[in-house]
Design an enzyme around this catalytic site. Structure first.
Site, PDB file in Angstrom:
ATOM      1  N   ASP A  74      40.528 -52.252 -20.411  1.00  0.00           N
ATOM      2  CA  ASP A  74      39.627 -51.101 -20.512  1.00  0.00           C
ATOM      3  C   ASP A  74      38.633 -51.438 -21.616  1.00  0.00           C
ATOM      4  O   ASP A  74      39.005 -52.035 -22.628  1.00  0.00           O
ATOM      5  CB  ASP A  74      40.385 -49.818 -20.862  1.00  0.00           C
ATOM      6  CG  ASP A  74      39.497 -48.599 -20.610  1.00  0.00           C
ATOM      7  OD1 ASP A  74      38.954 -48.473 -19.492  1.00  0.00           O
ATOM      8  OD2 ASP A  74      39.316 -47.793 -21.535  1.00  0.00           O
ATOM      9  N   TYR A 159      25.658 -52.290 -20.201  1.00  0.00           N
ATOM     10  CA  TYR A 159      24.852 -52.044 -21.403  1.00  0.00           C
ATOM     11  C   TYR A 159      24.358 -53.335 -22.066  1.00  0.00           C
ATOM     12  O   TYR A 159      23.740 -53.271 -23.138  1.00  0.00           O
ATOM     13  CB  TYR A 159      25.677 -51.222 -22.413  1.00  0.00           C
ATOM     14  CG  TYR A 159      26.111 -49.871 -21.874  1.00  0.00           C
ATOM     15  CD1 TYR A 159      25.187 -48.833 -21.746  1.00  0.00           C
ATOM     16  CD2 TYR A 159      27.425 -49.637 -21.485  1.00  0.00           C
ATOM     17  CE1 TYR A 159      25.571 -47.594 -21.245  1.00  0.00           C
ATOM     18  CE2 TYR A 159      27.825 -48.396 -20.978  1.00  0.00           C
ATOM     19  CZ  TYR A 159      26.896 -47.392 -20.863  1.00  0.00           C
ATOM     20  OH  TYR A 159      27.262 -46.170 -20.368  1.00  0.00           O
TER      21      TYR A 159
END
Ligand code: IMP
Length: 202
Positions: A74, A159
Site C-alpha cells: 500500500d 503523482y
C-alpha cells in the site's frame, strides 16, 4: 513443494519490480490472477501498513496451497503542508475516476503561495507478507521530495509528474524506471522485505 510468492495486486509493473528485487530466492512471483484468486477488500485501515496487511490477509485466506507466501503493498503521497494529505487516500483522492492530471493540478493549486521550504512531501510504501505458518511481516520505505509548481516528465505514473527531487534537480516522472526503483519507496520497502524473507526462507 511448489512455493510461490503471490503478490496481491493486478498491477504488472509492481509484479515485474518485485520479481527483479526478489530474484535470488528461486521462488516465482505471481499475480493474484495467476494464482487463481481475486480479492478487493475494503482498505479501511488507518495506516499504509494496516492496509497492506488487509490486502495480504484477504488473499492468504483464499489460497488453497499452504506453501505460498503472500505479499501486498500500500502506498501514497504524503504532503506536509496539507497535514499528510492525500496519504492513505492517494488512489481515492478526488474520486477514482478523476485523472491524475486533474489531481496533480488540484494539489498544486492547494499549495498556492506555499514557499519552497514548506513544500516537502514523500511517497511512502508499506509491504506486508504472510508466510505459510501465518507469520505476518511488514516493511516500509519512504522517498523524500517536494511538490513542484507544474507537471513535468513522461515516465512513472500517478503523482510522479509533480514530485520534485531537489537533490537531483528533476521530477520523479523524469527518471527512468531503473533510476526510480533504485531510490523509490516501493524499491526500499521491497528490498527490506527481501532481507527479512532471506532470514526465514532457507
Ligand atoms: P496503491 O496501489 O493502493 O498503493 O495506490 C497508491 C496510490 O498512491 C497510487 O494510485 C498513486 O496515486 C500514489 N502513488 C504511490 N506510489 C506512487 C509513485 O511511485 N508514483 C506516483 N504515485 C504514486
Amino acid at each position: 513443494m511448489n512455493r510461490r510468492i503471490v503478490f496481491a495486486t493486478g498491477n504488472k509493473d509492481k509484479i515485474r519490480e518485485a520479481s527483479q528485487i526478489l530474484d535470488g530466492f528461486d521462488i516465482p512471483v505471481v499475480s493474484m490472477k495467476e494464482a487463481g484468486v481475486s480479492a478487493d477488500p475494503e482498505e479501511n485501515g488507518t495506516s499504509f501498513e494496516e492496509n497492506a496487511l488487509i490486502k495480504a490477509r484477504a488473499v492468504a485466506a483464499l489460497l488453497e496451497s499452504d506453501s505460498d507466501i503472500v505479499l501486498a503493498d500500500d502506498s501514497g503521497l504524503v504532503i506536509d503542508a496539507l497535514d499528510g494529505e492525500p496519504g492513505i487516500y492517494s488512489a481515492r483522492y478526488l474520486g477514482h475516476d478523476t485523472s491524475y492530471h486533474e489531481k496533480n493540478l488540484h494539489l498544486i493549486s492547494r499549495l498556492d503561495g506555499v514557499p519552497d521550504e514548506k513544500r516537502s512531501a514523500r511517497f511512502v510504501c508499506a509491504i506486508a507478507a504472510i508466510l505459510p505458518d501465518g507469520t505476518e511481516l511488514t516493511t516500509t520505505g519512504s522517498f523524500e521530495g517536494s511538490i513542484g509548481y507544474e507537471e513535468k516528465g513522461d515516465h512513472g505514473f500517478g503523482y510522479d509528474p509533480i514530485f520534485y527531487l531537489p537533490d537531483l534537480g528533476v521530477y520523479s516522472a523524469e527518471l527512468s524506471d531503473e533510476e526510480k526503483h533504485a531510490r523509490s519507496h516501493r524499491g526500499q520497502a521491497l528490498r527490506a522485505m527481501r532481507d527479512l524473507l532471506k532470514e526465514r526462507l532457507v
